[in-house]
Design a protein around this motif. Structure first.
Motif, PDB file in Angstrom:
ATOM      1  N   VAL A 125       6.029  -2.846   3.023  1.00  0.00           N
ATOM      2  CA  VAL A 125       5.125  -2.094   2.145  1.00  0.00           C
ATOM      3  C   VAL A 125       5.787  -1.960   0.776  1.00  0.00           C
ATOM      4  CG1 VAL A 125       3.950   0.098   1.771  1.00  0.00           C
ATOM      5  CG2 VAL A 125       4.165  -0.821   4.099  1.00  0.00           C
ATOM      6  N   VAL A 126       5.135  -2.478  -0.257  1.00  0.00           N
ATOM      7  CA  VAL A 126       5.729  -2.464  -1.597  1.00  0.00           C
ATOM      8  C   VAL A 126       4.984  -1.550  -2.567  1.00  0.00           C
ATOM      9  CG1 VAL A 126       6.817  -4.731  -1.400  1.00  0.00           C
ATOM     10  CG2 VAL A 126       4.451  -4.579  -2.204  1.00  0.00           C
ATOM     11  N   LEU A 127       3.825  -1.057  -2.152  1.00  0.00           N
ATOM     12  CA  LEU A 127       3.096  -0.112  -3.012  1.00  0.00           C
ATOM     13  C   LEU A 127       2.185   0.757  -2.169  1.00  0.00           C
ATOM     14  CD1 LEU A 127       2.529   0.738  -6.006  1.00  0.00           C
ATOM     15  CD2 LEU A 127       0.527  -0.771  -5.912  1.00  0.00           C
ATOM     16  N   VAL A 128       2.257   2.060  -2.401  1.00  0.00           N
ATOM     17  CA  VAL A 128       1.299   3.029  -1.872  1.00  0.00           C
ATOM     18  C   VAL A 128       0.903   3.884  -3.061  1.00  0.00           C
ATOM     19  CG1 VAL A 128       0.897   4.940  -0.280  1.00  0.00           C
ATOM     20  CG2 VAL A 128       2.411   3.062   0.403  1.00  0.00           C
ATOM     21  N   ARG A 129      -0.375   3.856  -3.426  1.00  0.00           N
ATOM     22  CA  ARG A 129      -0.777   4.504  -4.673  1.00  0.00           C
ATOM     23  C   ARG A 129      -2.221   4.993  -4.601  1.00  0.00           C
ATOM     24  NH1 ARG A 129       1.262   3.907 -10.123  1.00  0.00           N
ATOM     25  NH2 ARG A 129      -0.341   4.271 -11.708  1.00  0.00           N
ATOM     26  N   VAL A 137      -4.479   2.930  -2.071  1.00  0.00           N
ATOM     27  CA  VAL A 137      -4.138   1.511  -1.949  1.00  0.00           C
ATOM     28  C   VAL A 137      -2.807   1.336  -1.234  1.00  0.00           C
ATOM     29  CG1 VAL A 137      -3.440  -0.536  -3.278  1.00  0.00           C
ATOM     30  CG2 VAL A 137      -5.413   0.802  -4.005  1.00  0.00           C
ATOM     31  N   VAL A 138      -2.741   0.315  -0.379  1.00  0.00           N
ATOM     32  CA  VAL A 138      -1.483  -0.125   0.215  1.00  0.00           C
ATOM     33  C   VAL A 138      -1.344  -1.615  -0.065  1.00  0.00           C
ATOM     34  CG1 VAL A 138      -0.222  -0.560   2.374  1.00  0.00           C
ATOM     35  CG2 VAL A 138      -1.414   1.615   2.043  1.00  0.00           C
ATOM     36  N   VAL A 139      -0.162  -2.029  -0.540  1.00  0.00           N
ATOM     37  CA  VAL A 139       0.139  -3.442  -0.744  1.00  0.00           C
ATOM     38  C   VAL A 139       1.313  -3.816   0.149  1.00  0.00           C
ATOM     39  CG1 VAL A 139       0.796  -5.255  -2.373  1.00  0.00           C
ATOM     40  CG2 VAL A 139      -0.668  -3.366  -3.139  1.00  0.00           C
ATOM     41  N   ILE A 140       1.160  -4.895   0.907  1.00  0.00           N
ATOM     42  CA  ILE A 140       2.220  -5.390   1.785  1.00  0.00           C
ATOM     43  C   ILE A 140       2.672  -6.751   1.291  1.00  0.00           C
ATOM     44  CG2 ILE A 140       2.832  -6.100   4.131  1.00  0.00           C
ATOM     45  CD1 ILE A 140       0.671  -4.190   5.154  1.00  0.00           C
ATOM     46  N   ALA A 141       3.988  -6.913   1.090  1.00  0.00           N
ATOM     47  CA  ALA A 141       4.575  -8.204   0.720  1.00  0.00           C
ATOM     48  C   ALA A 141       5.014  -8.896   2.001  1.00  0.00           C
ATOM     49  CB  ALA A 141       5.758  -7.997  -0.214  1.00  0.00           C
ATOM     50  N   HIS A 142       4.515 -10.102   2.206  1.00  0.00           N
ATOM     51  CA  HIS A 142       4.806 -10.836   3.437  1.00  0.00           C
ATOM     52  C   HIS A 142       5.870 -11.907   3.246  1.00  0.00           C
ATOM     53  CE1 HIS A 142       1.323  -8.966   5.349  1.00  0.00           C
ATOM     54  NE2 HIS A 142       0.646  -9.218   4.241  1.00  0.00           N
ATOM     55  N   THR A 156      -3.380   7.108   3.933  1.00  0.00           N
ATOM     56  CA  THR A 156      -2.341   6.108   4.145  1.00  0.00           C
ATOM     57  C   THR A 156      -1.317   6.676   5.121  1.00  0.00           C
ATOM     58  OG1 THR A 156      -1.077   6.908   2.226  1.00  0.00           O
ATOM     59  CG2 THR A 156      -2.633   5.107   1.846  1.00  0.00           C
ATOM     60  N   SER A 157      -0.741   5.813   5.959  1.00  0.00           N
ATOM     61  CA  SER A 157       0.211   6.277   6.964  1.00  0.00           C
ATOM     62  C   SER A 157       1.542   5.543   6.878  1.00  0.00           C
ATOM     63  CB  SER A 157      -0.388   6.122   8.364  1.00  0.00           C
ATOM     64  OG  SER A 157      -0.810   4.793   8.595  1.00  0.00           O
ATOM     65  N   VAL A 158       1.806   4.898   5.736  1.00  0.00           N
ATOM     66  CA  VAL A 158       3.073   4.215   5.509  1.00  0.00           C
ATOM     67  C   VAL A 158       3.622   4.631   4.151  1.00  0.00           C
ATOM     68  CG1 VAL A 158       2.614   2.193   6.962  1.00  0.00           C
ATOM     69  CG2 VAL A 158       1.799   2.233   4.593  1.00  0.00           C
ATOM     70  N   ALA A 159       4.883   4.304   3.931  1.00  0.00           N
ATOM     71  CA  ALA A 159       5.539   4.609   2.655  1.00  0.00           C
ATOM     72  C   ALA A 159       6.157   3.335   2.111  1.00  0.00           C
ATOM     73  CB  ALA A 159       6.611   5.684   2.841  1.00  0.00           C
ATOM     74  N   GLU A 160       6.366   3.307   0.802  1.00  0.00           N
ATOM     75  CA  GLU A 160       6.999   2.136   0.184  1.00  0.00           C
ATOM     76  C   GLU A 160       8.372   1.912   0.806  1.00  0.00           C
ATOM     77  OE1 GLU A 160       6.924   2.480  -4.068  1.00  0.00           O
ATOM     78  OE2 GLU A 160       4.769   2.918  -4.111  1.00  0.00           O
ATOM     79  N   GLY A 161       8.634   0.664   1.158  1.00  0.00           N
ATOM     80  CA  GLY A 161       9.900   0.311   1.801  1.00  0.00           C
ATOM     81  C   GLY A 161       9.794   0.177   3.306  1.00  0.00           C
ATOM     82  N   ASP A 162       8.706   0.683   3.893  1.00  0.00           N
ATOM     83  CA  ASP A 162       8.519   0.547   5.334  1.00  0.00           C
ATOM     84  C   ASP A 162       8.280  -0.917   5.700  1.00  0.00           C
ATOM     85  OD1 ASP A 162       8.689   3.262   5.626  1.00  0.00           O
ATOM     86  OD2 ASP A 162       6.558   3.583   6.095  1.00  0.00           O
ATOM     87  N   THR A 163       8.802  -1.336   6.842  1.00  0.00           N
ATOM     88  CA  THR A 163       8.464  -2.651   7.375  1.00  0.00           C
ATOM     89  C   THR A 163       7.381  -2.457   8.425  1.00  0.00           C
ATOM     90  OG1 THR A 163      10.245  -2.497   9.013  1.00  0.00           O
ATOM     91  CG2 THR A 163      10.733  -3.641   6.946  1.00  0.00           C
ATOM     92  N   VAL A 164       6.435  -3.377   8.459  1.00  0.00           N
ATOM     93  CA  VAL A 164       5.327  -3.279   9.396  1.00  0.00           C
ATOM     94  C   VAL A 164       5.200  -4.576  10.175  1.00  0.00           C
ATOM     95  CG1 VAL A 164       4.040  -1.602   8.028  1.00  0.00           C
ATOM     96  CG2 VAL A 164       3.694  -4.041   7.618  1.00  0.00           C
TER      97      VAL A 164
END
Length: 208
Positions: A125-129, A137-142, A156-164
């Motif tokens: 997770v690279v952005l939660v805004r 918005v949630v953005v995930i970098a794959h 939203t249920s994740v934070a920036e820096g979380d791995t999913v």
């Protein structure tokens, strides 16, 4: 993966792969996108100067997050399409209220308010805004230059820096921001720009 820009005046592009055969010339086929008219709250059709500044900041934050997808792929399986009937496709031109026009660069899927939204593949997770137009918005970098974006979440249920992991819940569907009702919005960004998620999700993309 590389995407050509939506606004492209060329009729062919030349693609080179470092460990592949000779460069390949790929024809570009012109596409006419559908048009629709939507009625939204006036503040979303004609944002104030202050809201316009927030929109610019939101867009910059989202754009900046794409760079964090550089590097090796974090996924080992092909991307998985979320459930739900398509309610609006990629590229559709929308006219809001008195004439403001914008292009829809994602895929809208039917989803009830509060239903779970899952990551289409593994990543970070690279952005939660909380944004003005796209809501939560949630953005995930794959990795591999690929990002997935989830708009209009009620929570939203994740934070920036979380791995999913693929299928991991990242939030709940909703209608925050500029929407006409609850749904699940998915966008996919690769090197070169936004791509049609419906087409992207049909590709058997997985690291060797």
């Amino acid at each position: 993966m590389f995407a050509t820009a939506l606004k492209n005046d060329e009729d062919h592009i030349l693609i080179e792969v470092n460990d592949g055969p000779k460069p390949v010339s790929i024809p570009i086929v012109a596409k006419t996108f559908p048009e629709s008219k939507l009625a939204v709250e006036e503040e979303y059709a004609n944002p104030s100067k202050e809201d316009g500044a927030k929109i610019d900041a939101d867009n910059q934050a989202i754009e900046k997050s794409y760079a964090k997808a550089d590097g090796a792929p974090q996924f080992t399986r092909a991307f998985k399409r979320p459930p739900g009937t398509t309610t609006s496709g990629f590229g559709e031109w929308r006219t809001f209220n008195d004439g403001h026009r914008a292009q829809h660069l994602g895929l809208d899927l039917a989803a009830s308010e509060g239903s779970r939204v899952a990551a289409i593949d593994a990543g970070t997770v690279v952005l939660v805004r909380d944004t003005f137009l796209a809501g939560n918005v949630v953005v995930i970098a794959h990795g591999g230059g690929i990002c997935s974006l989830y708009f209009h979440l009620s929570k939203t249920s994740v934070a920036e820096g979380d791995t999913v992991k693929q299928g991991g819940v990242i939030g709940l569907a909703g209608h925050t921001g500029r929407t006409t009702g609850p749904h699940m919005h998915l966008s996919v960004h690769v090197d070169g720009g936004m791509v049609d998620p419906a087409t992207f999700l049909r590709l058997a993309i997985a690291p060797r």
